[in-house]
Write a protein that holds these residues in place. Sequence first.
Motif, short mmCIF file in Angstrom:
data_model
loop_
_atom_site.label_atom_id
_atom_site.label_comp_id
_atom_site.label_asym_id
_atom_site.label_seq_id
_atom_site.Cartn_x
_atom_site.Cartn_y
_atom_site.Cartn_z
N ASP A 295 0.87 -1.17 0.00
CA ASP A 295 0.00 0.00 0.00
C ASP A 295 0.92 1.24 0.00
N TYR A 296 0.92 1.97 -1.11
CA TYR A 296 1.85 3.12 -1.24
C TYR A 296 1.67 4.13 -0.11
N ASP A 297 0.43 4.53 0.14
CA ASP A 297 0.20 5.58 1.15
C ASP A 297 0.76 5.16 2.51
N ARG A 298 0.45 3.96 2.90
CA ARG A 298 0.85 3.54 4.25
C ARG A 298 2.35 3.29 4.35
N THR A 299 2.94 2.74 3.30
CA THR A 299 4.39 2.50 3.39
C THR A 299 5.17 3.81 3.28
N LEU A 300 4.62 4.77 2.52
CA LEU A 300 5.29 6.09 2.47
C LEU A 300 5.29 6.71 3.86
N MET A 301 4.12 6.73 4.50
CA MET A 301 4.03 7.39 5.81
C MET A 301 4.88 6.68 6.85
N GLU A 302 4.88 5.36 6.79
CA GLU A 302 5.69 4.61 7.75
C GLU A 302 7.19 4.91 7.53
N SER A 303 7.58 5.04 6.26
CA SER A 303 8.97 5.38 5.96
C SER A 303 9.33 6.74 6.55
N LEU A 304 8.48 7.73 6.30
CA LEU A 304 8.78 9.09 6.75
C LEU A 304 8.80 9.18 8.27
N LEU A 305 7.85 8.49 8.88
CA LEU A 305 7.80 8.48 10.35
C LEU A 305 9.06 7.83 10.93
N SER A 306 9.54 6.79 10.29
CA SER A 306 10.75 6.10 10.78
C SER A 306 11.96 7.03 10.69
N ILE A 307 12.00 7.82 9.64
CA ILE A 307 13.12 8.75 9.45
C ILE A 307 13.07 9.82 10.54
N ARG A 308 11.88 10.27 10.89
CA ARG A 308 11.72 11.23 11.99
C ARG A 308 12.12 10.58 13.32
N ARG A 309 11.66 9.35 13.51
CA ARG A 309 11.94 8.65 14.78
C ARG A 309 13.45 8.48 14.98
N ALA A 323 2.29 12.96 1.28
CA ALA A 323 2.26 12.88 2.74
C ALA A 323 1.37 13.97 3.32
N VAL A 324 1.48 15.17 2.78
CA VAL A 324 0.67 16.27 3.29
C VAL A 324 -0.81 16.00 3.05
N ARG A 325 -1.12 15.48 1.86
CA ARG A 325 -2.50 15.16 1.54
C ARG A 325 -3.05 14.16 2.58
N GLN A 328 -3.50 15.80 6.00
CA GLN A 328 -4.67 16.66 6.04
C GLN A 328 -5.98 15.87 6.11
N ARG A 329 -5.94 14.64 5.62
CA ARG A 329 -7.13 13.78 5.75
C ARG A 329 -7.17 13.08 7.10
N GLY A 330 -6.22 13.43 7.97
CA GLY A 330 -6.27 12.88 9.32
C GLY A 330 -5.54 11.56 9.48
N TRP A 331 -4.60 11.26 8.58
CA TRP A 331 -3.85 10.00 8.68
C TRP A 331 -3.17 9.86 10.03
N GLU A 332 -3.27 8.65 10.58
CA GLU A 332 -2.51 8.32 11.80
C GLU A 332 -1.93 6.93 11.62
N PRO A 333 -0.80 6.65 12.29
CA PRO A 333 -0.18 5.32 12.16
C PRO A 333 -1.12 4.21 12.64
#
Length: 333
Positions: A295-309, A323-325, A328-333
Amino acid sequence: MTFPVTRLRRLRRSTVFRRLARETHLQPSQLILPLFAVPGQGVEREVSSMPGVFQQSPDRLAERAREAFDEGISGVLLFGIPAHKDSEGSSSWQSDGVVQRALEALAEAVPQMVRIVDLCFCEYTDHGHCGVLTTGTPESITVDNDPTLENLQRQALSLVDAGAQVIAPSDMMDGRVGALRRALDAADHGEVAILSYAVKYASAFYGPFRDAAESTPSFGDRRSYQMDPSNRREAIREAALDVEEGADALMVKPALPYLDIVADLRRRFDLPLAAYHVSGEYSMLHAAAQKGWLDYDRTLMESLLSIRRAGADWIITYGARDAVRLLQRGWEP
Ligand code: PBG
Protein backbone atom coordinates in the motif's frame (compact mmCIF):
# COMPACT_ATOMS: atom_id res chain seq x y z
CA MET A 1 7.98 -5.39 37.26
CA THR A 2 6.92 -7.76 34.54
CA PHE A 3 3.83 -9.53 33.28
CA PRO A 4 1.12 -9.82 34.50
CA VAL A 5 1.57 -6.51 36.39
CA THR A 6 3.06 -4.74 33.40
CA ARG A 7 0.89 -4.81 30.30
CA LEU A 8 2.02 -2.50 27.50
CA ARG A 9 -1.25 -3.02 25.67
CA ARG A 10 -3.06 -0.83 28.25
CA LEU A 11 -1.98 2.33 26.42
CA ARG A 12 -2.81 0.95 22.96
CA ARG A 13 -6.48 0.27 23.55
CA SER A 14 -7.99 3.02 21.41
CA THR A 15 -7.09 5.68 18.86
CA VAL A 16 -7.11 8.31 21.58
CA PHE A 17 -4.89 6.30 23.92
CA ARG A 18 -2.47 5.74 21.06
CA ARG A 19 -2.40 9.46 20.29
CA LEU A 20 -1.58 10.17 23.90
CA ALA A 21 1.27 7.67 23.90
CA ARG A 22 2.67 8.71 20.50
CA GLU A 23 6.32 9.78 20.61
CA THR A 24 7.00 10.95 17.06
CA HIS A 25 5.03 13.28 14.84
CA LEU A 26 5.25 14.17 11.19
CA GLN A 27 4.30 17.67 10.05
CA PRO A 28 4.10 19.28 6.61
CA SER A 29 6.52 22.02 7.73
CA GLN A 30 9.26 19.40 8.15
CA LEU A 31 9.10 18.35 4.49
CA ILE A 32 11.14 19.60 1.57
CA LEU A 33 10.10 18.87 -2.01
CA PRO A 34 12.76 18.22 -4.69
CA LEU A 35 11.97 19.67 -8.13
CA PHE A 36 13.68 19.30 -11.52
CA ALA A 37 13.97 22.34 -13.77
CA VAL A 38 14.31 22.09 -17.56
CA PRO A 39 14.50 24.91 -20.12
CA GLY A 40 11.42 26.16 -21.94
CA GLN A 41 7.89 27.12 -21.11
CA GLY A 42 4.84 25.05 -20.34
CA VAL A 43 6.95 21.89 -20.13
CA GLU A 44 5.93 19.13 -17.74
CA ARG A 45 7.32 15.64 -18.44
CA GLU A 46 6.80 12.79 -16.01
CA VAL A 47 9.93 10.81 -15.12
CA SER A 48 9.15 7.24 -16.15
CA SER A 49 10.83 5.62 -13.15
CA MET A 50 9.33 8.09 -10.66
CA PRO A 51 5.52 8.34 -10.86
CA GLY A 52 4.32 11.79 -9.81
CA VAL A 53 7.74 13.41 -10.39
CA PHE A 54 8.20 15.76 -13.34
CA GLN A 55 10.83 17.66 -15.25
CA GLN A 56 9.33 21.14 -15.43
CA SER A 57 10.08 24.46 -17.06
CA PRO A 58 10.45 27.35 -14.59
CA ASP A 59 6.85 28.57 -15.04
CA ARG A 60 5.31 25.15 -14.28
CA LEU A 61 7.78 24.48 -11.51
CA ALA A 62 6.82 27.72 -9.79
CA GLU A 63 3.11 26.88 -10.06
CA ARG A 64 3.63 23.46 -8.44
CA ALA A 65 5.79 25.00 -5.73
CA ARG A 66 3.08 27.54 -5.00
CA GLU A 67 0.57 24.70 -4.52
CA ALA A 68 2.97 22.79 -2.28
CA PHE A 69 3.64 25.87 -0.16
CA ASP A 70 -0.10 26.51 0.22
CA GLU A 71 -0.42 22.93 1.46
CA GLY A 72 2.17 23.63 4.18
CA ILE A 73 5.48 22.43 2.71
CA SER A 74 8.33 24.73 3.79
CA GLY A 75 10.86 24.50 1.02
CA VAL A 76 11.94 23.21 -2.36
CA LEU A 77 15.25 21.66 -3.35
CA LEU A 78 16.09 22.50 -6.96
CA PHE A 79 17.94 20.47 -9.57
CA GLY A 80 18.58 21.57 -13.13
CA ILE A 81 18.84 19.74 -16.42
CA PRO A 82 20.56 22.18 -18.78
CA ALA A 83 20.30 22.39 -22.56
CA HIS A 84 24.09 22.13 -22.94
CA LYS A 85 26.72 20.13 -21.10
CA ASP A 86 30.51 20.51 -21.25
CA SER A 87 33.56 19.10 -19.48
CA GLU A 88 33.41 21.50 -16.51
CA GLY A 89 29.66 22.07 -16.28
CA SER A 90 29.85 25.79 -17.05
CA SER A 91 26.11 26.12 -17.77
CA SER A 92 25.60 25.76 -14.00
CA TRP A 93 26.97 29.25 -13.34
CA GLN A 94 25.39 31.16 -16.21
CA SER A 95 23.05 33.91 -15.16
CA ASP A 96 20.39 32.62 -17.56
CA GLY A 97 20.91 28.98 -16.51
CA VAL A 98 17.91 26.77 -15.95
CA VAL A 99 18.04 26.78 -12.13
CA GLN A 100 18.69 30.53 -12.10
CA ARG A 101 15.50 30.97 -14.17
CA ALA A 102 13.57 28.67 -11.87
CA LEU A 103 14.76 30.63 -8.82
CA GLU A 104 13.53 33.87 -10.32
CA ALA A 105 10.16 32.33 -11.13
CA LEU A 106 9.89 30.95 -7.59
CA ALA A 107 10.83 34.22 -5.92
CA GLU A 108 8.08 35.87 -7.91
CA ALA A 109 5.36 33.22 -7.50
CA VAL A 110 5.96 32.12 -3.92
CA PRO A 111 8.42 34.45 -2.21
CA GLN A 112 8.16 33.02 1.32
CA MET A 113 8.93 29.44 0.35
CA VAL A 114 12.52 28.48 1.25
CA ARG A 115 14.62 28.17 -1.92
CA ILE A 116 17.28 25.48 -1.52
CA VAL A 117 19.56 24.57 -4.42
CA ASP A 118 21.48 21.35 -4.94
CA LEU A 119 25.03 22.31 -5.78
CA CYS A 120 26.78 19.78 -8.01
CA PHE A 121 28.07 19.26 -11.52
CA CYS A 122 26.86 15.82 -12.50
CA GLU A 123 23.81 17.22 -14.34
CA TYR A 124 25.98 19.79 -16.15
CA THR A 125 29.09 17.88 -17.23
CA ASP A 126 29.20 15.87 -20.47
CA HIS A 127 30.92 13.02 -18.57
CA GLY A 128 28.35 13.02 -15.76
CA HIS A 129 30.82 13.23 -12.87
CA CYS A 130 30.43 15.74 -10.04
CA GLY A 131 33.27 18.10 -11.02
CA VAL A 132 36.21 18.59 -13.37
CA LEU A 133 38.32 15.52 -14.13
CA THR A 134 41.98 14.84 -13.57
CA THR A 135 44.08 13.74 -16.53
CA GLY A 136 45.51 10.24 -16.55
CA THR A 137 44.81 6.72 -17.65
CA PRO A 138 41.15 5.66 -17.91
CA GLU A 139 41.45 3.71 -14.65
CA SER A 140 43.03 6.56 -12.71
CA ILE A 141 40.81 9.46 -13.85
CA THR A 142 38.77 10.94 -11.02
CA VAL A 143 37.21 14.24 -10.00
CA ASP A 144 39.88 16.86 -9.32
CA ASN A 145 39.05 18.17 -5.85
CA ASP A 146 40.51 21.66 -5.61
CA PRO A 147 39.64 23.01 -9.08
CA THR A 148 36.12 21.70 -8.50
CA LEU A 149 35.92 23.80 -5.32
CA GLU A 150 36.51 26.94 -7.37
CA ASN A 151 33.75 25.98 -9.75
CA LEU A 152 31.41 25.24 -6.85
CA GLN A 153 32.05 28.75 -5.56
CA ARG A 154 31.14 30.19 -8.96
CA GLN A 155 27.99 28.08 -9.20
CA ALA A 156 26.92 29.08 -5.68
CA LEU A 157 27.41 32.80 -6.26
CA SER A 158 25.47 32.68 -9.50
CA LEU A 159 22.58 30.82 -7.83
CA VAL A 160 22.54 33.22 -4.89
CA ASP A 161 22.40 36.15 -7.31
CA ALA A 162 19.34 34.51 -8.85
CA GLY A 163 17.64 34.14 -5.45
CA ALA A 164 18.88 30.95 -3.76
CA GLN A 165 18.66 31.17 0.05
CA VAL A 166 20.19 27.83 1.04
CA ILE A 167 23.10 26.14 -0.74
CA ALA A 168 23.16 22.35 -0.52
CA PRO A 169 26.45 20.97 -1.87
CA SER A 170 26.09 17.31 -2.88
CA ASP A 171 29.38 16.82 -4.72
CA MET A 172 31.35 15.30 -1.78
CA MET A 173 34.58 17.20 -2.48
CA ASP A 174 36.78 17.74 0.58
CA GLY A 175 36.76 21.27 1.96
CA ARG A 176 33.70 22.42 0.06
CA VAL A 177 31.70 23.78 2.97
CA GLY A 178 34.58 26.06 4.04
CA ALA A 179 35.23 27.12 0.45
CA LEU A 180 31.56 28.00 -0.04
CA ARG A 181 31.27 29.87 3.27
CA ARG A 182 34.34 31.95 2.37
CA ALA A 183 33.04 32.76 -1.11
CA LEU A 184 29.58 33.69 0.16
CA ASP A 185 30.92 35.90 2.93
CA ALA A 186 33.44 37.59 0.64
CA ALA A 187 30.56 38.45 -1.70
CA ASP A 188 28.57 39.90 1.20
CA HIS A 189 26.15 36.97 1.37
CA GLY A 190 26.43 36.20 5.05
CA GLU A 191 22.68 35.54 5.13
CA VAL A 192 22.84 32.51 2.82
CA ALA A 193 22.80 29.18 4.69
CA ILE A 194 24.66 25.96 3.88
CA LEU A 195 22.84 22.65 4.19
CA SER A 196 25.66 20.17 3.72
CA TYR A 197 25.11 16.75 2.20
CA ALA A 198 27.66 15.85 4.87
CA VAL A 199 27.12 12.13 4.77
CA LYS A 200 26.35 10.99 1.26
CA TYR A 201 26.91 7.35 0.41
CA ALA A 202 27.76 5.89 -2.99
CA SER A 203 24.33 4.32 -3.25
CA ALA A 204 22.47 2.29 -5.86
CA PHE A 205 19.26 3.86 -4.51
CA TYR A 206 20.00 6.95 -6.66
CA GLY A 207 19.17 4.97 -9.82
CA PRO A 208 15.84 6.61 -10.73
CA PHE A 209 17.20 10.10 -9.94
CA ARG A 210 19.73 9.67 -12.69
CA ASP A 211 16.83 9.24 -15.13
CA ALA A 212 15.18 12.35 -13.73
CA ALA A 213 18.35 14.47 -13.76
CA GLU A 214 20.02 12.81 -16.78
CA SER A 215 23.21 12.55 -14.75
CA THR A 216 24.46 8.98 -15.07
CA PRO A 217 28.28 9.01 -15.30
CA SER A 218 29.46 8.07 -18.80
CA PHE A 219 32.25 5.93 -17.30
CA GLY A 220 33.13 4.61 -13.87
CA ASP A 221 31.13 5.43 -10.77
CA ARG A 222 31.19 7.83 -7.83
CA ARG A 223 32.99 5.65 -5.28
CA SER A 224 36.12 7.79 -5.23
CA TYR A 225 34.17 10.70 -3.77
CA GLN A 226 30.92 9.42 -2.21
CA MET A 227 31.10 7.35 0.97
CA ASP A 228 31.44 3.59 1.29
CA PRO A 229 28.15 2.11 2.57
CA SER A 230 30.16 -0.03 5.00
CA ASN A 231 31.30 2.94 7.08
CA ARG A 232 29.73 4.36 10.19
CA ARG A 233 32.54 6.11 12.10
CA GLU A 234 33.58 7.92 8.94
CA ALA A 235 30.14 9.55 8.85
CA ILE A 236 30.90 11.29 12.14
CA ARG A 237 34.20 12.55 10.73
CA GLU A 238 32.50 13.91 7.59
CA ALA A 239 29.87 15.68 9.66
CA ALA A 240 32.36 17.07 12.21
CA LEU A 241 34.48 18.59 9.43
CA ASP A 242 31.45 20.24 7.86
CA VAL A 243 30.39 21.67 11.22
CA GLU A 244 33.89 23.10 11.68
CA GLU A 245 33.84 24.55 8.18
CA GLY A 246 30.61 26.39 8.92
CA ALA A 247 27.65 24.23 7.85
CA ASP A 248 24.28 25.45 9.16
CA ALA A 249 22.54 22.10 8.81
CA LEU A 250 23.62 18.54 8.03
CA MET A 251 22.15 15.87 5.81
CA VAL A 252 22.31 12.09 5.63
CA LYS A 253 21.55 10.44 2.30
CA PRO A 254 19.94 7.99 1.52
CA ALA A 255 17.61 7.77 4.52
CA LEU A 256 16.02 4.39 5.28
CA PRO A 257 19.08 2.16 4.73
CA TYR A 258 21.12 4.60 6.87
CA LEU A 259 18.89 5.26 9.89
CA ASP A 260 21.75 4.23 12.19
CA ILE A 261 23.73 7.15 10.78
CA VAL A 262 20.78 9.53 11.22
CA ALA A 263 20.57 8.44 14.88
CA ASP A 264 24.34 8.80 15.36
CA LEU A 265 24.38 12.34 13.97
CA ARG A 266 21.34 13.31 16.01
CA ARG A 267 23.21 12.30 19.18
CA ARG A 268 26.51 13.94 18.29
CA PHE A 269 25.51 17.28 16.78
CA ASP A 270 23.03 19.99 17.67
CA LEU A 271 22.59 21.34 14.15
CA PRO A 272 19.32 20.76 12.32
CA LEU A 273 19.50 17.38 10.65
CA ALA A 274 17.98 16.53 7.29
CA ALA A 275 17.56 13.10 5.74
CA TYR A 276 17.06 12.55 2.03
CA HIS A 277 14.48 9.88 1.25
CA VAL A 278 15.97 9.31 -2.19
CA SER A 279 14.59 8.37 -5.58
CA GLY A 280 15.03 4.60 -5.20
CA GLU A 281 13.33 4.61 -1.81
CA TYR A 282 10.37 6.39 -3.41
CA SER A 283 10.24 4.43 -6.67
CA MET A 284 10.31 1.03 -5.03
CA LEU A 285 7.17 1.85 -3.04
CA HIS A 286 5.39 2.85 -6.25
CA ALA A 287 6.65 -0.20 -8.12
CA ALA A 288 5.44 -2.56 -5.41
CA ALA A 289 2.12 -0.72 -5.17
CA GLN A 290 1.62 -1.03 -8.94
CA LYS A 291 1.95 -4.77 -8.56
CA GLY A 292 -0.53 -4.72 -5.72
CA TRP A 293 2.11 -5.91 -3.27
CA LEU A 294 2.26 -2.88 -0.97
CA ASP A 295 0.00 0.00 0.00
CA TYR A 296 1.85 3.12 -1.24
CA ASP A 297 0.20 5.58 1.15
CA ARG A 298 0.85 3.54 4.25
CA THR A 299 4.39 2.50 3.39
CA LEU A 300 5.29 6.09 2.47
CA MET A 301 4.03 7.39 5.81
CA GLU A 302 5.69 4.61 7.75
CA SER A 303 8.97 5.38 5.96
CA LEU A 304 8.78 9.09 6.75
CA LEU A 305 7.80 8.48 10.35
CA SER A 306 10.75 6.10 10.78
CA ILE A 307 13.12 8.75 9.45
CA ARG A 308 11.72 11.23 11.99
CA ARG A 309 11.94 8.65 14.78
CA ALA A 310 15.64 8.06 14.00
CA GLY A 311 16.19 11.78 14.61
CA ALA A 312 15.81 13.76 11.38
CA ASP A 313 14.28 17.22 11.71
CA TRP A 314 13.72 17.71 8.01
CA ILE A 315 12.89 15.13 5.35
CA ILE A 316 13.55 15.69 1.68
CA THR A 317 11.11 13.47 -0.18
CA TYR A 318 9.42 13.13 -3.57
CA GLY A 319 6.39 11.99 -1.57
CA ALA A 320 6.08 15.31 0.31
CA ARG A 321 2.80 16.33 -1.29
CA ASP A 322 1.31 12.84 -0.94
CA ALA A 323 2.26 12.88 2.74
CA VAL A 324 0.67 16.27 3.29
CA ARG A 325 -2.50 15.16 1.54
CA LEU A 326 -2.71 12.15 3.88
CA LEU A 327 -1.95 14.22 7.00
CA GLN A 328 -4.67 16.66 6.04
CA ARG A 329 -7.13 13.78 5.75
CA GLY A 330 -6.27 12.88 9.32
CA TRP A 331 -3.85 10.00 8.68
CA GLU A 332 -2.51 8.32 11.80
CA PRO A 333 -0.18 5.32 12.16
C1 PBG B 1 23.84 15.01 -7.37
C2 PBG B 1 22.79 14.31 -6.62
C3 PBG B 1 22.34 12.99 -6.71
C4 PBG B 1 21.23 12.91 -5.88
C5 PBG B 1 21.06 14.15 -5.30
N1 PBG B 1 22.05 14.99 -5.74
C6 PBG B 1 22.77 11.87 -7.54
C7 PBG B 1 24.08 11.24 -7.37
O1 PBG B 1 24.87 11.58 -6.50
O2 PBG B 1 24.35 10.37 -8.19
C8 PBG B 1 20.36 11.70 -5.67
C9 PBG B 1 18.96 12.01 -5.24
C10 PBG B 1 18.01 10.87 -5.37
O3 PBG B 1 18.35 9.72 -5.68
O4 PBG B 1 16.82 11.13 -5.14
N2 PBG B 1 25.12 14.64 -7.17
